[in-house]
Design an enzyme around this catalytic site. Structure first.
Site, short mmCIF file in Angstrom:
data_model
loop_
_atom_site.label_atom_id
_atom_site.label_comp_id
_atom_site.label_asym_id
_atom_site.label_seq_id
_atom_site.Cartn_x
_atom_site.Cartn_y
_atom_site.Cartn_z
N THR A 135 0.86 -1.19 0.00
CA THR A 135 0.00 0.00 0.00
C THR A 135 0.90 1.24 0.00
O THR A 135 1.29 1.72 -1.05
CB THR A 135 -0.98 0.00 1.19
OG1 THR A 135 -0.26 -0.14 2.41
CG2 THR A 135 -2.01 -1.11 1.04
N LYS A 156 4.47 -6.86 4.00
CA LYS A 156 3.91 -5.57 3.63
C LYS A 156 3.80 -4.74 4.89
O LYS A 156 3.33 -5.22 5.92
CB LYS A 156 2.53 -5.76 3.00
CG LYS A 156 1.76 -4.46 2.76
CD LYS A 156 0.86 -4.10 3.92
CE LYS A 156 0.48 -2.63 3.81
NZ LYS A 156 -0.22 -2.16 5.03
N THR A 177 -0.92 -3.09 10.71
CA THR A 177 -0.96 -3.00 9.26
C THR A 177 0.25 -3.72 8.68
O THR A 177 1.02 -3.17 7.92
CB THR A 177 -1.01 -1.57 8.75
OG1 THR A 177 -2.11 -0.92 9.36
CG2 THR A 177 -1.29 -1.54 7.25
N GLU A 201 7.14 4.82 7.04
CA GLU A 201 6.65 5.98 6.30
C GLU A 201 7.44 7.24 6.64
O GLU A 201 7.45 7.70 7.78
CB GLU A 201 5.16 6.18 6.58
CG GLU A 201 4.31 5.08 5.95
CD GLU A 201 2.87 5.13 6.38
OE1 GLU A 201 2.06 4.44 5.73
OE2 GLU A 201 2.53 5.82 7.36
N ASN A 256 0.54 10.35 5.59
CA ASN A 256 -0.70 9.93 6.24
C ASN A 256 -1.80 10.97 6.12
O ASN A 256 -2.99 10.63 6.16
CB ASN A 256 -0.41 9.59 7.71
CG ASN A 256 0.24 8.24 7.83
OD1 ASN A 256 -0.42 7.21 7.77
ND2 ASN A 256 1.56 8.22 7.98
N SER A 271 -6.59 10.31 -0.28
CA SER A 271 -6.84 11.18 -1.43
C SER A 271 -6.32 10.57 -2.72
O SER A 271 -5.63 9.59 -2.71
CB SER A 271 -6.20 12.54 -1.20
OG SER A 271 -4.82 12.42 -1.00
#
EC number: 2.3.1.35
Length: 441
Positions: free
Chosen positions: A177, A203, A214, A303, A436, A441
């Site tokens: 993702t 992942k 996640t 991230e 994040n 979007s």
């Protein structure tokens, strides 16, 4: 993944990660086929979003799984955990995974969709009912575009599976993702005169915090191992790998780690009886080290992360206390932002040690606590605190140590207990907020 607002330097850094951590080739277990395609879950119309892994060996495989501890367990977690429990890990041959939608907090329709993914996968692969497990990852609270997935499964199973390096990379890419690179690891090892192989995919880049978040991971081996032994090994390995990492302290609804063994490489069955003790120990060591390698890739892809941080806690009264202390430091936003700013603010480390919820008050003695930075170039450690007394710190050297990508913080509790734990985390950056903030979007 959205890159709005991320500077050119950061984009180059992310690209560099992919070039360093995505393998150019690999060795893969006998008797497995994998693949990934785009079926339409992801909005861009091209990104891979559906993956299948299946056992093609003549005999059924065994499996073990570890699932999220989040109370809001996603539908695929509930369905898969029920299958593993009812079948006691026996005769589980395949995995089907979609990315782009978590199928979490989706009510009865989500449960039906998860079961339908399994049913269609079993049919497409010619397997008995409930021979597969299902995983999903992505945005929470939206129903799956299930018709697209159910149409994609026969397409993937019918001619897009293989055992080449490209097939494994496609499978790894299809479960991503916000990941900036697919996470794929493989290796061979010797045991009892046989060569066995491990291959694994993971992942995860955000919402990573024990006990898993996640985070999807699965690894397979062609070694012969019983379901009960594999279950014991996976739980041990997960505790010291996927449950010893943190990116942002958030826990997801979908975490799943699965191990599958098909015995295709031959040899005597490894179980958890006294007669197999030596072989069991070797296999557990191999799988644990392998799981740690895969879990560390998740942290490296945190991230917005620019630092990979190892927290080593030594001389604790118990492994559990060492892990609690390491986790407390790893989840401290103040510590993580200090690492991002190359700031040797060891007071933030002590603060996190002090409020950690250890099992015994004897586990932490401020007068015996030592804190050091371990340079990645192999030079002598930089001592910050010795037996509770602050050292005169060379701030220039401290900043140099913290300016590189790989950082290690060592905490010696001085209790004489001899237990230790390693925990892995990353820094907290401006890019984390951007990624994040733009996620849906």
């Amino acid at each position: 993944m959205q890159l709005n607002g991320i500077g050119k330097h950061s984009i180059r850094f992310l690209s560099d990660k992919a070039s360093r951590f995505v393998p150019k080739g690999g060795v893969y277990p006998k008797g497995f086929m994998v693949g990934g395609i785009h079926c339409g879950v992801k909005k861009d119309g091209k990104s891979l979003d559906l993956a299948i892994l299946t056992n093609t060996h003549g005999k059924s495989a065994v499996a073990s799984a570890v699932f999220t501890t989040n109370k809001f367990k996603a539908a695929p977690v509930q369905v898969s955990s029920k299958i593993v429990k009812e079948k006691k890990g026996e005769e589980i041959n395949s995995l089907v995974v979609n990315s782009g939608n978590a199928n979490a907090v989706t009510g009865s329709q989500g449960m039906k969709d998860a079961q339908d993914m399994i049913t269609v996968t079993d049919s497409a692969l010619g397997n008995p009912t409930n021979s597969s497990l299902v995983m999903s990852t992505g945005v929470i609270g939206n129903n799956l575009p299930i018709s697209k997935i159910l149409s994609g499964i026969p397409q993937l199973a019918g001619g897009n599976l293989g055992n080449t390096h490209e097939d494994w990379l496609n499978c790894a890419q299809a479960i991503c993702t916000t990941d900036t690179f697919p996470k794929l690891v493989s290796k061979s090892f010797e045991l009892n005169g046989h060569t066995y192989t491990l291959a694994g995919l993971a992942k995860g880049a955000g919402m990573i915090c024990p006990n898993m978040a996640t985070l999807l991971g699965f690894f397979v081996t062609d070694a012969p191992v019983s379901a009960s032994a594999l279950d014991q090994i996976l739980k041990f390995a997960t505790d010291r790998s996927f449950n010893s990492i943190s990116v942002d302290g958030d826990m997801s609804t979908n975490d799943t780690i699965v191990a599958i063994a098909n015995g295709a490489a031959g040899g005597e069955l490894i179980d958890n009886t006294a007669s197999s003790a030596e072989s069991f120990g070797i296999l557990q060591r191999e799988i644990t080290g392998f799981a740690q390698q895969l879990a560390q890739l998740v942290v490296r892809d945190g991230e917005g992360a620019t630092k990979f941080i190892t927290i080593s806690v030594k001389n604790a009264l118990s492994y559990g206390d060492a892990k609690i202390i390491a986790s407390s430091i790893a989840n401290s936003s103040l510590f993580k932002t200090a690492m991002y700013g190359n700031d040797a603010n060891w007071g933030r480390i002590l603060c996190a040690i002090g409020y950690s919820q250890v099992s015994s008050g004897d586990s932490i003695n401020p007068a015996k606590t030592n804190v050091s930075f371990i340079p990645s170039d192999g030079s002598s450690k930089l001592k910050l605190l010795v037996n509770g007394e602050p050292e005169v710190v060379d701030e220039k050297r401290a900043s140099e140590i913290l300016s590189v990508e790989d950082i290690e913080v060592e905490i010696d509790l001085g209790t004489g207990g001899g237990q230790e734990c390693k925990f892995w985390t990353c820094d907290l950056t401006h890019e984390y907020i951007t990624i994040n903030g733009d996620y849906r979007s």
